[in-house]
Design an enzyme around this catalytic site. Structure first.
Site, PDB file in Angstrom:
ATOM      1  N   SER A  89      15.220  20.660 -16.808  1.00  0.00           N
ATOM      2  CA  SER A  89      14.003  21.390 -17.164  1.00  0.00           C
ATOM      3  C   SER A  89      14.404  22.574 -18.034  1.00  0.00           C
ATOM      4  O   SER A  89      15.461  23.169 -17.838  1.00  0.00           O
ATOM      5  CB  SER A  89      13.313  21.879 -15.893  1.00  0.00           C
ATOM      6  OG  SER A  89      12.478  22.987 -16.186  1.00  0.00           O
ATOM      7  N   GLU A 130       9.558   7.896 -16.213  1.00  0.00           N
ATOM      8  CA  GLU A 130       8.256   8.388 -16.666  1.00  0.00           C
ATOM      9  C   GLU A 130       7.940   7.882 -18.068  1.00  0.00           C
ATOM     10  O   GLU A 130       6.810   7.509 -18.383  1.00  0.00           O
ATOM     11  CB  GLU A 130       8.244   9.919 -16.644  1.00  0.00           C
ATOM     12  CG  GLU A 130       8.478  10.483 -15.240  1.00  0.00           C
ATOM     13  CD  GLU A 130       8.833  11.956 -15.289  1.00  0.00           C
ATOM     14  OE1 GLU A 130       7.929  12.761 -15.516  1.00  0.00           O
ATOM     15  OE2 GLU A 130      10.025  12.300 -15.111  1.00  0.00           O
ATOM     16  N   HIS A 176       0.834  -1.215   0.000  1.00  0.00           N
ATOM     17  CA  HIS A 176       0.000   0.000   0.000  1.00  0.00           C
ATOM     18  C   HIS A 176       0.867   1.263   0.000  1.00  0.00           C
ATOM     19  O   HIS A 176       0.422   2.312   0.465  1.00  0.00           O
ATOM     20  CB  HIS A 176      -0.953   0.030   1.206  1.00  0.00           C
ATOM     21  CG  HIS A 176      -1.679  -1.260   1.441  1.00  0.00           C
ATOM     22  ND1 HIS A 176      -2.913  -1.532   0.901  1.00  0.00           N
ATOM     23  CD2 HIS A 176      -1.312  -2.372   2.124  1.00  0.00           C
ATOM     24  CE1 HIS A 176      -3.296  -2.752   1.258  1.00  0.00           C
ATOM     25  NE2 HIS A 176      -2.331  -3.289   1.987  1.00  0.00           N
ATOM     26  N   LYS A 184      16.466  21.640 -11.678  1.00  0.00           N
ATOM     27  CA  LYS A 184      15.776  20.360 -11.797  1.00  0.00           C
ATOM     28  C   LYS A 184      16.653  19.243 -12.327  1.00  0.00           C
ATOM     29  O   LYS A 184      17.483  19.434 -13.209  1.00  0.00           O
ATOM     30  CB  LYS A 184      14.572  20.500 -12.735  1.00  0.00           C
ATOM     31  CG  LYS A 184      13.447  21.302 -12.122  1.00  0.00           C
ATOM     32  CD  LYS A 184      12.623  20.480 -11.177  1.00  0.00           C
ATOM     33  CE  LYS A 184      11.630  19.672 -12.002  1.00  0.00           C
ATOM     34  NZ  LYS A 184      10.596  19.083 -11.181  1.00  0.00           N
TER      35      LYS A 184
END
Ligand code: ARG
Length: 466
Positions: A283, A296, A162, A289
Site C-alpha cells: 500500500s 482483484e 454458501h 499491507k
C-alpha cells in the site's frame, strides 16, 4: 517518384476534395487496428501470390510486392510507420507504404479484393492466433494448479457451499476443480479456432469478383481449412469474433472466481494461503499491507471481458446484410480482450505456483465435526434407516451439541444412542475427516484414490513434469 495529392485516401476516388476533419476524426481506426498489421501483410502476400499464379498479375511484380510487404511488416513491428488519420485503417496504411516502396506496381495488389473481405480475413487470422495464445496461457495456469495439487493430496480443508463450511475435501480436489473449468475453456477455444479458420477472400466487397481467383489456394497458403460459402455472409459475419469473446469472457469469469478465492484465502480471517512477495503488492500509505491485487485484477478484468462481448453483440445486432461500417467498432473488444485474458492467466499461474498453502489453518477450519454431520446421517442409512429420518436424527444431535456449547464431535456414544437407537459407539469414527474422504471414492469424488486418478489424467494431458 510519382506525385500524389498528399494523403488522399484510395477510397475517396469518386469524391470531391478531402474529408472534413470531423469525419476523419470519427472514422480513423489505425490506433486500434494497427495491431492487425502482421495478419494484413500475410493475407496480402497470399493474395498476390495467387494473383500471379492465376496470370492476373505478372510474376515478377508479385515477387517484388511480397518482398516489399515483408519490409512493411518489419516497419510496422518496429513502430516506424507514421499514422495518418486520413488513411483511416491498417489496410490503407499498409497499401500506402507499399506504394511508397514499390511505386505503380503496388496498385496490382488489391485486384479482386475489397477491404471488406480483407478485414474479415485479417480478423479470422487474428482469432486463430488469439485462440492459440489464450490456450497456452490457460494451460500454464492449469500446470500451476496441478503442480500444487500434487503437493497437497493429503491436505484437508472444508469445502464450502454458501461460503459456509460444508464437507471436507482435499486441497488437491479443490485445485483440480479450477483445472476442470480451465479445461472446458480450452475446448471452447479450440472449437472457436476451428470455425474461424476459413478464408473469406474472394468475397470482394459483397458480391465476389469477375476475376478468376483461386480461393482454395489462398486458404491453403494461409493454413486455413476451407473457404466461406456465401459472399454476403462472409463480409457481414462476425460470429467467430463473438464466439472468441464469449470463450474469453467465460474463461475470464473462471479466472475471476479463482481470483476471488485468492483474495479470501489470503485474508487473516481465512489464513489458508500466503502469496509470494513477488506476487503481492503493498500500500502507498499503510506500511504493513500485503495485498492480493493479482486476484482483484483477475476479478476486475472479467468485468471488461463481459463488456467486450456485450459490446460486439450490440454492434452487430441490427445490421442488414452485408458489410456495414459499424463493424469497425469490433476492433477494440476483439483485439484487446484475448490479450488481457492471457496476461491474467499468466499472472495467476505465477501466483498459484509460488503460493504457500497452510494445512494447519485448513485443518483448524474443519472445526469440531460439523463438516461431517452428513457422514453420521449416512451411517444410519447404511444400517437401513430412511435418509430423512437419519437427517432429522443428526439435526437433533447438532441441536444438542449447540445447547451444550460443544462441537458435534464431542458428543459421546451414549448421546448418539439416546438420539437414535441405531447409533453404535463406532459412529464416533465418522468424525475423522481423512476416513471420511477415504470412503468417498466414487469417480469424480474427493476420495484420495479418485483424486489421484484425476490428477494423473491431468498430468498426462498437460505433460506436466511430476
Ligand atoms: N476499417 C474497416 C473495418 O474495420 C475496414 C473495412 C472498410 N470497408 C469499407 N467499406 N469502408 O471495418
Amino acid at each position: 517518384m510519382t506525385t500524389r495529392p498528399k494523403a488522399r485516401p484510395v477510397s475517396r476516388a469518386a469524391l470531391a476534395g478531402e474529408a472534413d476533419p470531423r469525419l476523419v476524426a470519427l472514422s480513423v481506426s489505425i490506433q486500434d487496428d494497427a495491431a492487425l498489421f502482421a495478419e494484413d501483410v500475410r493475407g496480402s502476400q497470399a493474395h498476390v501470390a495467387m494473383l500471379a499464379a492465376q496470370g492476373i498479375v505478372p510474376r515478377a511484380v508479385a515477387r517484388r510486392l511480397r518482398r516489399a510487404l515483408d519490409q512493411v511488416r518489419q516497419e510496422f513491428a518496429a513502430g516506424a510507420i507514421r499514422f495518418d488519420p486520413a488513411l483511416e485503417d491498417v489496410h490503407t496504411h499498409v497499401e500506402r507504404r507499399l506504394g511508397e516502396l514499390a511505386g505503380r506496381d503496388a496498385g496490382y495488389l488489391h485486384a479482386g479484393r475489397s477491404r471488406n473481405d480483407q478485414v474479415a480475413l485479417d480478423e479470422r487470422l487474428f482469432i486463430v492466433g488469439a485462440c492459440a495464445r489464450c490456450d497456452a496461457a490457460v494451460a500454464r495456469l492449469q500446470r500451476a494448479l496441478v503442480g500444487q495439487a500434487r503437493r497437497h493430496l493429503d491436505t484437508v480443508l472444508p469445502g464450502y457451499t454458501h461460503l459456509q463450511r460444508a464437507q471436507p475435501v482435499s486441497l488437491a480436489h479443490h485445485l483440480l476443480a479450477h483445472v476442470e473449468a480451465a479445461g472446458r475453456d480450452r475446448q471452447r477455444l479450440a472449437e472457436v479456432r476451428a470455425r474461424a479458420a476459413i478464408s473469406p477472400l474472394g468475397s470482394g466487397a459483397l458480391a465476389g469478383t469477375t476475376l478468376p481467383l483461386d480461393r482454395e489456394a489462398v486458404a491453403r497458403a494461409l493454413g486455413l481449412t476451407g473457404v466461406t460459402r456465401n459472399s454476403l455472409d462472409a463480409v457481414a459475419d462476425r460470429d467467430s469474433a463473438i464466439e472468441l469473446l464469449f470463450a474469453v469472457a467465460l474463461a475470464a469469469v473462471h479466472l475471476s472466481r479463482l481470483g476471488e478465492e485468492i483474495v479470501l484465502w489470503t485474508t487473516r480471517e481465512f489464513g489458508f494461503m500466503t502469496l509470494d512477495d513477488a506476487f503481492a503488492t503493498g500500500s502507498s500509505l499503510m506500511p504493513q499491507k500485503k495485498n492480493p491485487d493479482v486476484g482483484e485484477l483477475a476479478r476486475g478484468r472479467a468485468g471488461r471481458a463481459i463488456g467486450d462481448l456485450v459490446a460486439l453483440l450490440a454492434v452487430v445486432k441490427n445490421l442488414p446484410l452485408s458489410y456495414n461500417r459499424d463493424l469497425q467498432e469490433d476492433k477494440r473488444p476483439l483485439l484487446g480482450g484475448p490479450e488481457a485474458l492471457a496476461l491474467t492467466a499468466d499472472a495467476l499461474a505465477g501466483a498459484v505456483e509460488t503460493a504457500t498453502f497452510h494445512a494447519d489453518r485448513m485443518e483448524e477450519a474443519l472445526g469440531g465435526g460439523e463438516a461431517l454431520a452428513t457422514d453420521a446421517a449416512e451411517y444410519l442409512v447404511e444400517r437401513g434407516v430412511p435418509f430423512r429420518e437419519a437427517h432429522e436424527a443428526v439435526g437433533a444431535a447438532a441441536r444438542l451439541a449447540t445447547a451444550r456449547g460443544v462441537p458435534l464431535a464431542r458428543l459421546d456414544a451414549a448421546d448418539w444412542k439416546g438420539i437414535h437407537r441405531t447409533f453404535g459407539p463406532d459412529v464416533l469414527r465418522c468424525f475423522d475427516p481423512r476416513r471420511s474422504l477415504r470412503r468417498r471414492e466414487l469417480p469424480g469424488g474427493p476420495g484420495p484414490r479418485a483424486v489421484r486418478t484425476e490428477l494423473r489424467r491431468w498430468e498426462r494431458a498437460l505433460g506436466a513434469a511430476r
